[in-house]
Design an enzyme around this catalytic site. Structure first.
Site, PDB file in Angstrom:
ATOM      1  N   ASN A   1      33.899  49.752  45.266  1.00 54.36           N
ATOM      2  CA  ASN A   1      34.321  48.814  44.234  1.00 54.36           C
ATOM      3  C   ASN A   1      33.943  49.445  42.893  1.00 54.36           C
ATOM      4  OD1 ASN A   1      34.226  46.769  42.212  1.00 54.36           O
ATOM      5  ND2 ASN A   1      34.179  45.184  43.775  1.00 54.36           N
TER       6      ASN A   1
ATOM      7  N   GLU B   1      38.722  46.415  42.771  1.00 56.41           N
ATOM      8  CA  GLU B   1      38.519  45.990  41.380  1.00 56.41           C
ATOM      9  C   GLU B   1      38.982  47.069  40.393  1.00 56.41           C
ATOM     10  OE1 GLU B   1      35.742  42.988  39.550  1.00 56.41           O
ATOM     11  OE2 GLU B   1      34.460  43.811  41.125  1.00 56.41           O
TER      12      GLU B   1
ATOM     13  N   ASP C   1      35.272  45.404  49.759  1.00 57.55           N
ATOM     14  CA  ASP C   1      34.306  44.434  49.264  1.00 57.55           C
ATOM     15  C   ASP C   1      34.653  43.078  49.864  1.00 57.55           C
ATOM     16  OD1 ASP C   1      32.695  42.708  47.895  1.00 57.55           O
ATOM     17  OD2 ASP C   1      33.353  43.304  45.882  1.00 57.55           O
TER      18      ASP C   1
ATOM     19  N   ASN D   1      32.608  40.477  49.864  1.00 58.24           N
ATOM     20  CA  ASN D   1      31.925  39.394  49.152  1.00 58.24           C
ATOM     21  C   ASN D   1      31.253  38.421  50.118  1.00 58.24           C
ATOM     22  OD1 ASN D   1      31.838  39.583  46.273  1.00 58.24           O
ATOM     23  ND2 ASN D   1      34.064  39.403  46.232  1.00 58.24           N
TER      24      ASN D   1
ATOM     25  N   ASP E   1      29.727  45.226  50.994  1.00 53.74           N
ATOM     26  CA  ASP E   1      30.822  46.165  51.241  1.00 53.74           C
ATOM     27  C   ASP E   1      30.704  46.652  52.686  1.00 53.74           C
ATOM     28  OD1 ASP E   1      31.803  46.770  48.235  1.00 53.74           O
ATOM     29  OD2 ASP E   1      29.612  46.642  48.291  1.00 53.74           O
TER      30      ASP E   1
ATOM     31  N   ASP F   1      28.550  48.196  39.478  1.00 55.36           N
ATOM     32  CA  ASP F   1      27.411  47.506  40.079  1.00 55.36           C
ATOM     33  C   ASP F   1      27.402  47.649  41.596  1.00 55.36           C
ATOM     34  OD1 ASP F   1      29.688  45.960  40.169  1.00 55.36           O
ATOM     35  OD2 ASP F   1      28.815  44.210  39.170  1.00 55.36           O
ATOM     36  N   HIS F   2      28.432  48.268  42.162  1.00 60.68           N
ATOM     37  CA  HIS F   2      28.466  48.631  43.575  1.00 60.68           C
ATOM     38  C   HIS F   2      28.173  50.127  43.724  1.00 60.68           C
ATOM     39  CE1 HIS F   2      30.716  45.018  45.218  1.00 60.68           C
ATOM     40  NE2 HIS F   2      30.869  44.865  43.923  1.00 60.68           N
TER      41      HIS F   2
END
Length: 257
Positions: free
Chosen positions: A7, A34, A147, A149, A218, A247-248
């Site tokens: 991501n 993303e 991802d 989530n 993930d 941030d991943h």
């Protein structure tokens, strides 16, 4: 064969990070999420110059998914998750690469929960379950990665008691993931590391990366036809520490194919 998911949290804004990681690790296939870029703004030339072919499904400002391949052709199968003709979010893309069906996905966040966004998350999960069952019925090698989530268990989240009401950790979300896996999929990371604390995401706030206060959201799910080929898996955690990074962190598996 090394397959990765990442991501990128904005493919153009993080392009130097993405290109550096591709150069240093050279995965064979990469699923990106993303993108945060419309179709015409995907950096195809830079990706090609890095040695990768690409297919992508962009969306202005939000979402967006892509699949990159270094040495093998990408045979696109679909770029929309079936089940809702009115869903315009760019969250799923699927291709055949080297005889393997690879689905790259970006499952909705769902917060705040309860509410319409959480309802959308659960309905998207149901559509994914239905499509995944169809893929399993083909009895061919399939990988569903991206991802999701969702933190499947308490082992997958730092201080789980703080997340009980979050859409990524609510019982409905975890049950939806379990229902998906129980169709016959293998969670690659947990197959190799059943009891190890492994995170793939660290928030930008409160020094989460420095404190290793992360989440595992993930995932790689493998069909029975390829699960036996799994040899190694890991997280390129150091990439999360780079300047202007996502941030991943990238997550990857290696298959003996």
């Amino acid at each position: 064969m090394r397959i990765a998911t990442y991501n990128v949290n904005g493919v153009n804004g993080r392009l130097p990070v993405l290109l550096r990681w591709l150069n240093e690790t050279a995965p064979d296939v990469v699923c990106l999420q993303e993108l945060k870029a419309p179709q015409e703004k995907f950096p195809e030339e830079a990706i090609n110059d890095a040695g990768y072919k690409a297919i992508w499904h962009g969306q202005k400002s939000w979402n967006g998914v892509a699949i990159l391949s270094k040495d093998h052709d990408i045979i696109e199968r679909r770029r929309v998750l079936p089940g809702d003709d009115e869903d315009l979010h760019s969250r799923y893309i699927e291709a055949e690469i080297n005889g393997i069906i690879i689905g790259g996905l970006y499952l909705p966040n769902g917060n705040p929960a309860p509410g319409p966004k959480f309802d959308y998350k659960l309905s998207w999960f149901k559509r994914l379950q239905a499509h995944a069952a169809g893929l399993l019925s083909e009895k061919v090698p399939v990988i569903l990665t991206g991802d999701y989530n969702v933190m499947p268990t308490e082992l997958d989240v730092y201080k789980p008691e703080r997340w009980v009401d979050d859409a990524l950790f609510r019982p409905e979300t975890r049950q939806a993931f379990k229902t998906l896996v129980d169709q016959g999929w293998t969670d690659a990371i947990r197959k190799l590391y059943p009891d190890q604390k492994i995170y793939t995401f660290w928030d930008y706030f409160r020094n989460a990366y420095g404190r290793d206060a992360g989440l595992r959201i993930d995932h790689f799910l493998l069909s029975p036809q390829i699960e036996g080929k799994l040899k190694v898996a890991g997280v390129d955690k150091n990439v999360r520490g780079w300047e202007k990074t996502s941030d991943h962190a990238p997550v990857w598996i290696e298959l003996a194919v």
